[in-house]
Design a protein around this motif. Structure first.
Motif, PDB file in Angstrom:
ATOM      1  N   ASN A  64     -18.117  18.394  -4.985  1.00  0.00           N
ATOM      2  CA  ASN A  64     -16.927  18.010  -5.721  1.00  0.00           C
ATOM      3  C   ASN A  64     -17.218  16.679  -6.406  1.00  0.00           C
ATOM      4  OD1 ASN A  64     -14.405  17.718  -6.724  1.00  0.00           O
ATOM      5  ND2 ASN A  64     -13.361  17.716  -4.750  1.00  0.00           N
ATOM      6  N   LEU A  65     -17.092  16.637  -7.725  1.00  0.00           N
ATOM      7  CA  LEU A  65     -17.438  15.424  -8.462  1.00  0.00           C
ATOM      8  C   LEU A  65     -16.493  14.267  -8.163  1.00  0.00           C
ATOM      9  CD1 LEU A  65     -18.588  16.628 -11.981  1.00  0.00           C
ATOM     10  CD2 LEU A  65     -19.944  15.664 -10.156  1.00  0.00           C
ATOM     11  N   GLU A  66     -15.277  14.554  -7.721  1.00  0.00           N
ATOM     12  CA  GLU A  66     -14.369  13.463  -7.382  1.00  0.00           C
ATOM     13  C   GLU A  66     -14.831  12.741  -6.119  1.00  0.00           C
ATOM     14  OE1 GLU A  66     -12.387  16.612  -7.807  1.00  0.00           O
ATOM     15  OE2 GLU A  66     -12.222  16.186  -9.940  1.00  0.00           O
ATOM     16  N   GLU A  67     -15.471  13.466  -5.217  1.00  0.00           N
ATOM     17  CA  GLU A  67     -15.933  12.868  -3.966  1.00  0.00           C
ATOM     18  C   GLU A  67     -17.280  12.164  -4.119  1.00  0.00           C
ATOM     19  OE1 GLU A  67     -16.060  16.031  -1.177  1.00  0.00           O
ATOM     20  OE2 GLU A  67     -13.908  16.366  -1.226  1.00  0.00           O
ATOM     21  N   ILE A  68     -18.041  12.533  -5.131  1.00  0.00           N
ATOM     22  CA  ILE A  68     -19.379  11.964  -5.334  1.00  0.00           C
ATOM     23  C   ILE A  68     -19.299  10.887  -6.404  1.00  0.00           C
ATOM     24  CG2 ILE A  68     -21.727  12.465  -6.079  1.00  0.00           C
ATOM     25  CD1 ILE A  68     -21.269  15.323  -5.054  1.00  0.00           C
ATOM     26  N   ASN A  69     -19.777   9.694  -6.086  1.00  0.00           N
ATOM     27  CA  ASN A  69     -19.803   8.601  -7.044  1.00  0.00           C
ATOM     28  C   ASN A  69     -21.150   8.630  -7.774  1.00  0.00           C
ATOM     29  OD1 ASN A  69     -19.561   6.283  -8.512  1.00  0.00           O
ATOM     30  ND2 ASN A  69     -19.103   4.970  -6.755  1.00  0.00           N
ATOM     31  N   VAL A  70     -21.147   9.205  -8.971  1.00  0.00           N
ATOM     32  CA  VAL A  70     -22.378   9.407  -9.737  1.00  0.00           C
ATOM     33  C   VAL A  70     -22.991   8.068 -10.141  1.00  0.00           C
ATOM     34  CG1 VAL A  70     -23.288  10.377 -11.878  1.00  0.00           C
ATOM     35  CG2 VAL A  70     -21.641  11.662 -10.537  1.00  0.00           C
ATOM     36  N   ILE A  71     -22.174   7.123 -10.532  1.00  0.00           N
ATOM     37  CA  ILE A  71     -22.682   5.812 -10.954  1.00  0.00           C
ATOM     38  C   ILE A  71     -23.380   5.119  -9.784  1.00  0.00           C
ATOM     39  CG2 ILE A  71     -22.012   3.567 -11.920  1.00  0.00           C
ATOM     40  CD1 ILE A  71     -21.642   5.940 -13.851  1.00  0.00           C
ATOM     41  N   ASN A  72     -22.827   5.243  -8.591  1.00  0.00           N
ATOM     42  CA  ASN A  72     -23.439   4.643  -7.406  1.00  0.00           C
ATOM     43  C   ASN A  72     -24.790   5.296  -7.099  1.00  0.00           C
ATOM     44  OD1 ASN A  72     -23.728   3.060  -5.138  1.00  0.00           O
ATOM     45  ND2 ASN A  72     -22.400   4.310  -3.867  1.00  0.00           N
ATOM     46  N   ILE A  73     -24.864   6.613  -7.214  1.00  0.00           N
ATOM     47  CA  ILE A  73     -26.125   7.326  -6.974  1.00  0.00           C
ATOM     48  C   ILE A  73     -27.185   6.902  -7.983  1.00  0.00           C
ATOM     49  CG2 ILE A  73     -27.231   9.602  -7.018  1.00  0.00           C
ATOM     50  CD1 ILE A  73     -24.579  10.737  -5.940  1.00  0.00           C
ATOM     51  N   LEU A  74     -26.793   6.780  -9.256  1.00  0.00           N
ATOM     52  CA  LEU A  74     -27.742   6.384 -10.294  1.00  0.00           C
ATOM     53  C   LEU A  74     -28.219   4.948 -10.104  1.00  0.00           C
ATOM     54  CD1 LEU A  74     -26.145   8.096 -13.389  1.00  0.00           C
ATOM     55  CD2 LEU A  74     -28.411   8.538 -12.461  1.00  0.00           C
ATOM     56  N   SER A  75     -27.330   4.044  -9.698  1.00  0.00           N
ATOM     57  CA  SER A  75     -27.772   2.672  -9.481  1.00  0.00           C
ATOM     58  C   SER A  75     -28.680   2.549  -8.267  1.00  0.00           C
ATOM     59  CB  SER A  75     -26.608   1.695  -9.387  1.00  0.00           C
ATOM     60  OG  SER A  75     -25.505   2.247  -8.787  1.00  0.00           O
ATOM     61  N   LYS A  76     -28.487   3.410  -7.251  1.00  0.00           N
ATOM     62  CA  LYS A  76     -29.407   3.415  -6.111  1.00  0.00           C
ATOM     63  C   LYS A  76     -30.778   3.934  -6.528  1.00  0.00           C
ATOM     64  CE  LYS A  76     -26.199   3.929  -2.268  1.00  0.00           C
ATOM     65  NZ  LYS A  76     -25.704   4.840  -1.220  1.00  0.00           N
ATOM     66  N   GLN A  77     -30.795   4.939  -7.431  1.00  0.00           N
ATOM     67  CA  GLN A  77     -32.073   5.485  -7.893  1.00  0.00           C
ATOM     68  C   GLN A  77     -32.871   4.452  -8.673  1.00  0.00           C
ATOM     69  OE1 GLN A  77     -31.551   9.026 -10.210  1.00  0.00           O
ATOM     70  NE2 GLN A  77     -31.373  10.332  -8.417  1.00  0.00           N
ATOM     71  N   LYS A  78     -32.191   3.490  -9.246  1.00  0.00           N
ATOM     72  CA  LYS A  78     -32.864   2.468 -10.040  1.00  0.00           C
ATOM     73  C   LYS A  78     -33.820   1.636  -9.193  1.00  0.00           C
ATOM     74  CE  LYS A  78     -31.654  -1.121 -13.353  1.00  0.00           C
ATOM     75  NZ  LYS A  78     -30.557  -1.834 -13.987  1.00  0.00           N
ATOM     76  N   TYR A  79     -33.458   1.406  -7.928  1.00  0.00           N
ATOM     77  CA  TYR A  79     -34.254   0.543  -7.067  1.00  0.00           C
ATOM     78  C   TYR A  79     -35.110   1.305  -6.051  1.00  0.00           C
ATOM     79  CZ  TYR A  79     -31.223  -2.934  -9.109  1.00  0.00           C
ATOM     80  OH  TYR A  79     -30.555  -3.717 -10.005  1.00  0.00           O
ATOM     81  N   GLU A  80     -35.008   2.617  -6.033  1.00  0.00           N
ATOM     82  CA  GLU A  80     -35.815   3.402  -5.103  1.00  0.00           C
ATOM     83  C   GLU A  80     -37.064   3.902  -5.812  1.00  0.00           C
ATOM     84  OE1 GLU A  80     -33.305   6.494  -3.641  1.00  0.00           O
ATOM     85  OE2 GLU A  80     -32.032   5.119  -2.525  1.00  0.00           O
ATOM     86  N   CYS A  81     -38.127   4.076  -5.038  1.00  0.00           N
ATOM     87  CA  CYS A  81     -39.374   4.523  -5.640  1.00  0.00           C
ATOM     88  C   CYS A  81     -39.494   6.047  -5.692  1.00  0.00           C
ATOM     89  CB  CYS A  81     -40.570   3.926  -4.913  1.00  0.00           C
ATOM     90  SG  CYS A  81     -40.642   4.373  -3.174  1.00  0.00           S
ATOM     91  N   ARG A  82     -38.732   6.751  -4.861  1.00  0.00           N
ATOM     92  CA  ARG A  82     -38.783   8.208  -4.837  1.00  0.00           C
ATOM     93  C   ARG A  82     -37.428   8.769  -5.229  1.00  0.00           C
ATOM     94  NH1 ARG A  82     -41.688  10.777   0.075  1.00  0.00           N
ATOM     95  NH2 ARG A  82     -42.789  11.902  -1.518  1.00  0.00           N
ATOM     96  N   PRO A  83     -37.418   9.885  -5.962  1.00  0.00           N
ATOM     97  CA  PRO A  83     -36.130  10.489  -6.308  1.00  0.00           C
ATOM     98  C   PRO A  83     -35.466  11.124  -5.095  1.00  0.00           C
ATOM     99  CG  PRO A  83     -37.943  11.811  -7.140  1.00  0.00           C
ATOM    100  CD  PRO A  83     -38.543  10.567  -6.563  1.00  0.00           C
ATOM    101  N   SER A  84     -34.178  11.305  -5.196  1.00  0.00           N
ATOM    102  CA  SER A  84     -33.408  11.882  -4.096  1.00  0.00           C
ATOM    103  C   SER A  84     -33.733  13.361  -3.943  1.00  0.00           C
ATOM    104  CB  SER A  84     -31.911  11.707  -4.373  1.00  0.00           C
ATOM    105  OG  SER A  84     -31.157  12.398  -3.422  1.00  0.00           O
ATOM    106  N   SER A  85     -33.712  13.818  -2.706  1.00  0.00           N
ATOM    107  CA  SER A  85     -33.958  15.237  -2.461  1.00  0.00           C
ATOM    108  C   SER A  85     -32.664  16.035  -2.481  1.00  0.00           C
ATOM    109  CB  SER A  85     -34.666  15.420  -1.123  1.00  0.00           C
ATOM    110  OG  SER A  85     -33.842  14.931  -0.084  1.00  0.00           O
ATOM    111  N   LYS A  86     -31.519  15.360  -2.606  1.00  0.00           N
ATOM    112  CA  LYS A  86     -30.231  16.043  -2.608  1.00  0.00           C
ATOM    113  C   LYS A  86     -29.708  16.311  -4.009  1.00  0.00           C
ATOM    114  CE  LYS A  86     -28.740  13.934   1.712  1.00  0.00           C
ATOM    115  NZ  LYS A  86     -27.736  13.063   2.327  1.00  0.00           N
ATOM    116  N   TYR A  87     -29.899  15.351  -4.923  1.00  0.00           N
ATOM    117  CA  TYR A  87     -29.317  15.447  -6.253  1.00  0.00           C
ATOM    118  C   TYR A  87     -30.376  15.274  -7.331  1.00  0.00           C
ATOM    119  CZ  TYR A  87     -25.338  14.087  -3.357  1.00  0.00           C
ATOM    120  OH  TYR A  87     -24.406  14.013  -2.370  1.00  0.00           O
ATOM    121  N   MET A  88     -30.068  15.809  -8.508  1.00  0.00           N
ATOM    122  CA  MET A  88     -30.937  15.624  -9.664  1.00  0.00           C
ATOM    123  C   MET A  88     -30.061  15.533 -10.907  1.00  0.00           C
ATOM    124  SD  MET A  88     -34.090  17.974 -10.926  1.00  0.00           S
ATOM    125  CE  MET A  88     -33.455  18.884 -12.298  1.00  0.00           C
ATOM    126  N   PHE A  89     -30.437  14.675 -11.818  1.00  0.00           N
ATOM    127  CA  PHE A  89     -29.744  14.544 -13.093  1.00  0.00           C
ATOM    128  C   PHE A  89     -30.713  14.975 -14.183  1.00  0.00           C
ATOM    129  CE2 PHE A  89     -27.944  11.432 -10.223  1.00  0.00           C
ATOM    130  CZ  PHE A  89     -26.589  11.642 -10.383  1.00  0.00           C
TER     131      PHE A  89
END
Length: 165
Positions: free
Chosen positions: A33-58
């Protein structure tokens, strides 16, 4: 009983037992559910991580809308893919004008009465208007590096260009 008959009876019993066991998972229960998932927060976390998430993809899909003199008008859509369930959701969609060569003056044709403000991306592409309502702003999402790289890759494949990221 004969050992062959015992094995056959056991096989038939096991076959009937396992044929009625439900093993599949209903994907409707997992739907994000997109209302429950904060997309901006996920994207900002990806900015500082070296590996992509195994749960989500954009990712970005691009379609050619119109060829005009000196430019191409495309429709770019940003999608959110849940890797667990395989369900994708539209985050943003915009019409973008890409110049064929540097310094080209493209003719912008708006058939509607709305006057769109143009927004220029880092590589010189112009956002000329949105094509459908979406939950997030394209301008906001394209500022993240992973989505911008996906956008450049999608437009390069569509228009057979070799623009660098």
């Amino acid at each position: 009983m004969n050992p062959l008959k015992k094995i056959t009876v056991l096989f038939v019993l096991l076959l009937t037992l396992f044929s009625f066991v439900k093993k599949e998972i209903n994907s409707a229960d997992i739907k994000p559910n997109l209302e429950e998932i904060n997309v901006i927060n996920i994207l900002s976390k990806q900015k500082y991580e070296c590996r992509p998430s195994s749960k989500y993809m954009f990712y970005v899909e691009a379609n050619l809308v119109k060829k005009v003199r000196g430019a191409n008008n495309i429709n770019a859509k940003i999608f959110f893919l849940d890797k667990v369930s395989g369900i994708k959701n539209l985050l943003a969609s915009e019409n973008i004008q890409i110049n064929k060569f540097k310094g080209a003056i493209a003719i912008q044709q708006n058939t509607s009465e709305k006057v769109f403000q143009t927004f220029v991306l880092k590589n010189g592409d112009k956002i000329i208007g949105d094509s459908e309502n979406a939950p997030y702003s394209f301008k906001e999402l394209i500022s993240f590096e992973s989505i911008y790289n996906s956008y450049v890759y999608a437009t390069n494949n569509l228009l057979e260009m070799k623009r660098s990221i």
